[in-house]
Design a protein around this motif. Structure first.
Motif, mmCIF file in Angstrom:
data_model
loop_
_atom_site.group_PDB
_atom_site.id
_atom_site.type_symbol
_atom_site.label_atom_id
_atom_site.label_comp_id
_atom_site.label_asym_id
_atom_site.label_seq_id
_atom_site.Cartn_x
_atom_site.Cartn_y
_atom_site.Cartn_z
ATOM 1 N N ILE A 171 0.847 -1.195 0.000
ATOM 2 C CA ILE A 171 0.000 0.000 0.000
ATOM 3 C C ILE A 171 0.881 1.243 0.000
ATOM 4 O O ILE A 171 1.761 1.406 0.847
ATOM 5 N N PHE B 170 -8.606 0.187 1.557
ATOM 6 C CA PHE B 170 -7.764 -0.771 2.264
ATOM 7 C C PHE B 170 -8.097 -0.892 3.749
ATOM 8 O O PHE B 170 -7.398 -1.591 4.481
ATOM 9 N N LEU C 26 -8.149 -4.335 6.350
ATOM 10 C CA LEU C 26 -7.547 -5.514 5.727
ATOM 11 C C LEU C 26 -6.550 -6.138 6.687
ATOM 12 O O LEU C 26 -5.803 -5.434 7.365
ATOM 13 N N SER D 25 -1.438 1.443 -4.694
ATOM 14 C CA SER D 25 -0.663 0.275 -4.264
ATOM 15 C C SER D 25 0.142 -0.247 -5.432
ATOM 16 O O SER D 25 -0.191 -0.006 -6.592
ATOM 17 N N HIS E 96 -10.503 -11.180 1.734
ATOM 18 C CA HIS E 96 -9.860 -9.897 1.474
ATOM 19 C C HIS E 96 -10.554 -9.174 0.319
ATOM 20 O O HIS E 96 -10.755 -7.952 0.366
ATOM 21 N N ILE F 214 -12.628 -5.556 0.269
ATOM 22 C CA ILE F 214 -12.398 -4.482 -0.701
ATOM 23 C C ILE F 214 -13.721 -4.001 -1.293
ATOM 24 O O ILE F 214 -13.981 -2.788 -1.391
#
Length: 207
Positions: free
Chosen positions: A132, A139, A142, A166, A196, A200
């Motif tokens: 990142i 984000f 996470l 990122s 994950h 997002i």
């Protein structure tokens, strides 16, 4: 959660539409398939999933007149999230094709340079990490060990460092998430990235 929030999902036959709709449904987020400019009118946010080639995807948007409608939607300051080829078309152009992109993010798309891949195969396919570059709501929450599923032979080449959210390493570092205010482009597939990827999509829809 806001029952009035409607997230449009572009459906022109190129993308993993149903897995994304399923994730939104499990998150109690109302989604609506967008197949024409009229379908955009009730949407508050927009997701553009895509698989396949740059020119085929752009031609699909043009044939439904969604190309100009998506530009208008983005310019109205409503959040737009592009995924894989649906993200690449947010740039100006791609080495993969001849058509112009939507030019919503200052970037172009180029093929992985095999000279720097140390015999890694093209396409880049499988699980990989994000590094990142700057804090962003996408984000939030996470886990530290987050990994996402990639499947691509072309990647973003940003021309404005402020758009770099990122990067990911595959032989060399490439931009894996780019952003320009309300517009976000992600190279990986959140719908294939388990928890994950789920997070997002939630972060985008519920920010």
């Amino acid at each position: 959660m806001n029952d009035e929030l409607i997230v449009g999902v572009v459906d022109i036959g190129y993308g993993n539409i149903q897995p994304i709709v399923n994730i939104l449904r499990r998150s109690y987020i109302t989604s609506s398939l967008v197949r024409s400019p009229t379908d955009l009118r009730s949407c508050h946010r927009l997701i553009i999933p895509g698989v396949g080639s740059f020119d085929n995807f752009m031609q699909g948007l043009k044939s439904t007149k969604l190309d100009s409608s998506i530009i208008d939607f983005a310019h109205s300051n409503k959040p737009v999230l592009g995924i894989c080829v649906g993200a690449q078309i947010m740039g100006r152009e791609s080495e993969e094709g001849e058509l112009k992109g939507l030019n919503l993010i200052n970037m172009r798309v180029k093929k992985f340079d095999s000279k720097f891949l140390n015999d890694l195969p093209i396409p880049h396919m499988g699980w990989n990490h994000l590094t990142i570059a700057k804090p962003h709501f996408l984000f939030e929450h996470l886990a530290n060990d987050h990994r996402f599923y990639f499947a691509h032979s072309y990647h973003f080449e940003i021309e404005d460092d402020s758009c770099l959210l990122s990067h990911t390493s595959y032989g060399y570092d490439f931009c894996s998430v780019a952003g320009n205010q309300n517009i976000i482009a992600i190279q990986f597939h959140p719908e294939k990235s388990h928890d994950h990827g789920f997070k997002i999509l939630q972060n985008f829809c519920l920010q």
